[in-house]
Write an enzyme that holds these catalytic residues in place. Structure first.
Site, PDB file in Angstrom:
ATOM      1  CE  LYS A 143     -25.982   1.600 -55.399  1.00 47.16           C
ATOM      2  NZ  LYS A 143     -26.745   1.088 -56.567  1.00 47.16           N
ATOM      3  CB  SER A 184     -24.487  -1.736 -58.356  1.00 45.87           C
ATOM      4  OG  SER A 184     -25.523  -0.750 -58.257  1.00 45.87           O
ATOM      5  CB  SER A 243     -28.304  -1.808 -59.466  1.00 49.49           C
ATOM      6  OG  SER A 243     -27.337  -2.052 -60.452  1.00 49.49           O
TER       7      SER A 243
END
Length: 466
Positions: A84, A157, A181
């Site tokens: 990520k 997210s 998230s």
């Protein structure tokens, strides 16, 4: 006859590791197959902020040489994993979903990235995320698209991580979870997401949203795969004094849940929860009962105050995380992230202290409930997968926002570990997620329970038709 390269992109990590170790397929072939898939699909799906193609090929070649020489490092050796884009990779910018005019290049790896390298993983790219890991993508970003259906929300997210793994463009991803998230995109994309106990994994080299709420974890296509990834990155770190000194167990050891206690708060799992989600929960309980587990009634503490407190808690910590750039670079910020920072700056010290006291009390109440069970079963969200049309009007629907936060934010406030896994599908063919919660430091229990469930159910083996 099936060849090792057939449907290579949907192999689980364990099976792929065996193929690579036995040299039935090379890491270079696997990596190139995924790079080809990214080239074919990601123009539409927008999962990646950055693809590290040349570096990934070089890492794959190095893995093949080591393995050929007898230097196999373990189940991640030669396996392409996504990172990520809020974790530092040396020599690469860390955008964290933001579009600042000045994007410094990382001068060293985040601890979790270094540990993936040590395990021999191939770092294939950096998936996109919402701005600053908060609730909305930066206006300059093309948001990732759900590979099951483009009209549905991919979660936040860790949106790009969810899309990349679900679409077969990575075998797993490093991710983070501040209020849901890891869990929302795992549920939305039909994945298994592991949010460990706060402090189990170092946050050094990870861009902060809210330091005491941020959990570094993993997303994959099975509980075992998520556990393999966690085992590689967890543990104490001298660069992060908040990383726990607790020993890290083998999260993939042990089998079965016979004699286990599965906790259920029937009212919490029922009230305000739609019929389809209740049916998925009932089927999951029946599966655990068939596996020999006992179902234990529990009374979970009321979460309304903890959910309400999550927003100002996150806002204050976000204001601290961005104090060196905001308001100096305010023009580069999207409206949503700027608003939460402003809210954090406006909160009084006495109001913030009251939140901290309530949070500590809530954490103790959750500890008490979880001490009586092996794992707790809850929904991830109380309603069917959300469409993008619903998400666009989210700000006008406070009940929808509260529903999204109801089963996720409390476990960031308390710091307990959770596992999200697919429990079924809607009539529209969209995945529905379940959540297991365990006592602190019992990620091994979550992986074991998730693996037992997935050995009896087909949901995690279904993939988007791409």
């Amino acid at each position: 006859m099936t060849k090792p390269t057939d449907v290579l992109h949907y192999r689980d990590i364990g099976a792929l590791a065996a193929l690579i170790r036995n040299r039935d397929v090379s890491s270079r072939e696997v990596t190139q197959a995924l790079l080809d898939r990214i080239a074919a699909l990601d123009g539409d799906l927008h999962a990646y902020a950055l693809v590290l193609a040349d570096a990934a090929r070089a890492q794959a070649d190095a893995a093949d040489r080591e393995i050929a020489a007898g230097g196999w490092r373990g189940p991640l050796h030669g396996v392409p994993i996504a990172v990520k884009d809020l974790f530092d990779i040396e020599g690469v910018p860390t955008r964290a979903g933001m579009r600042l005019r000045s994007q410094p290049v990382a001068t060293r790896d985040a601890t979790v990235v270094r540990r993936l390298r040590d395990a021999g993983a191939v770092l294939i790219g950096k998936p996109e995320l919402t701005e600053g890991a908060y609730s909305d993508h930066h206006p300059a970003v093309s948001p990732p698209r759900n590979p099951w259906h483009a009209d549905y929300w991919p979660g936040i997210s860790s949106s790009g991580s969810g899309v990349a793994v679900a679409a077969g463009m990575a075998y797993g991803s490093l991710a983070s979870d501040t209020g849901g998230s890891i869990r929302w995109p795992s549920a939305a994309n039909g994945l298994t997401g592991l949010k460990p106990t706060w402090g189990r994994v170092s946050r050094h080299g990870a861009a902060e949203l809210a330091a005491s709420l941020d959990h570094v974890g993993t997303m994959a296509r099975s509980a075992i795969d998520a556990g393999i990834l966690l085992g590689a990155i967890a543990g104490a770190d001298p660069d992060d004094p908040t990383a726990s000194l607790m020993p890290v167990p083998d999260d993939t050891a042990g089998a079965g849940v016979a004699g286990w206690r599965i906790g259920v708060d029937a009212a919490w799992n029922r009230d305000g929860v739609d019929a389809g989600t209740r049916a998925v929960l009932a089927d999951a309980l029946a599966t655990f009962a068939a596996l020999g587990a006992g179902i234990v009634d529990v009374r979970f503490p009321d979460v309304a105050q903890a959910v309400a407190d999550w927003v100002p808690q996150c806002a204050v910590e976000a204001a601290v995380a961005h104090r060196d750039r905001y308001p100096r670079m305010q023009a580069d910020y999207g409206a949503v992230l700027a608003a939460v920072i402003e809210a954090g700056k406006a909160l009084s010290g006495t109001d913030y202290q009251a939140i901290l006291l309530r949070r500590a009390a809530f954490r103790g109440r959750v500890d008490r409930v979880l001490s009586a069970v092996d794992v707790l079963l809850t929904p991830v969200q109380p309603f069917a997968p959300l469409t993008l049309a619903q998400i666009r009007t989210l700000g006008e629907q406070p009940d929808l926002i509260a529903g999204l936060q109801r089963y996720t934010c409390p476990f960031n406030m308390s710091g307990h570990p959770t596992l999200t896994l697919p429990g079924g599908f809607t009539d529209a063919g969209m995945p529905v997620g379940l959540q297991l919660v365990a006592p602190r430091w019992r990620e091994d229990a979550l992986v074991r329970a998730g693996a037992a469930f997935q050995a009896r159910t087909p949901w995690h083996r279904r993939h988007p038709e791409r």
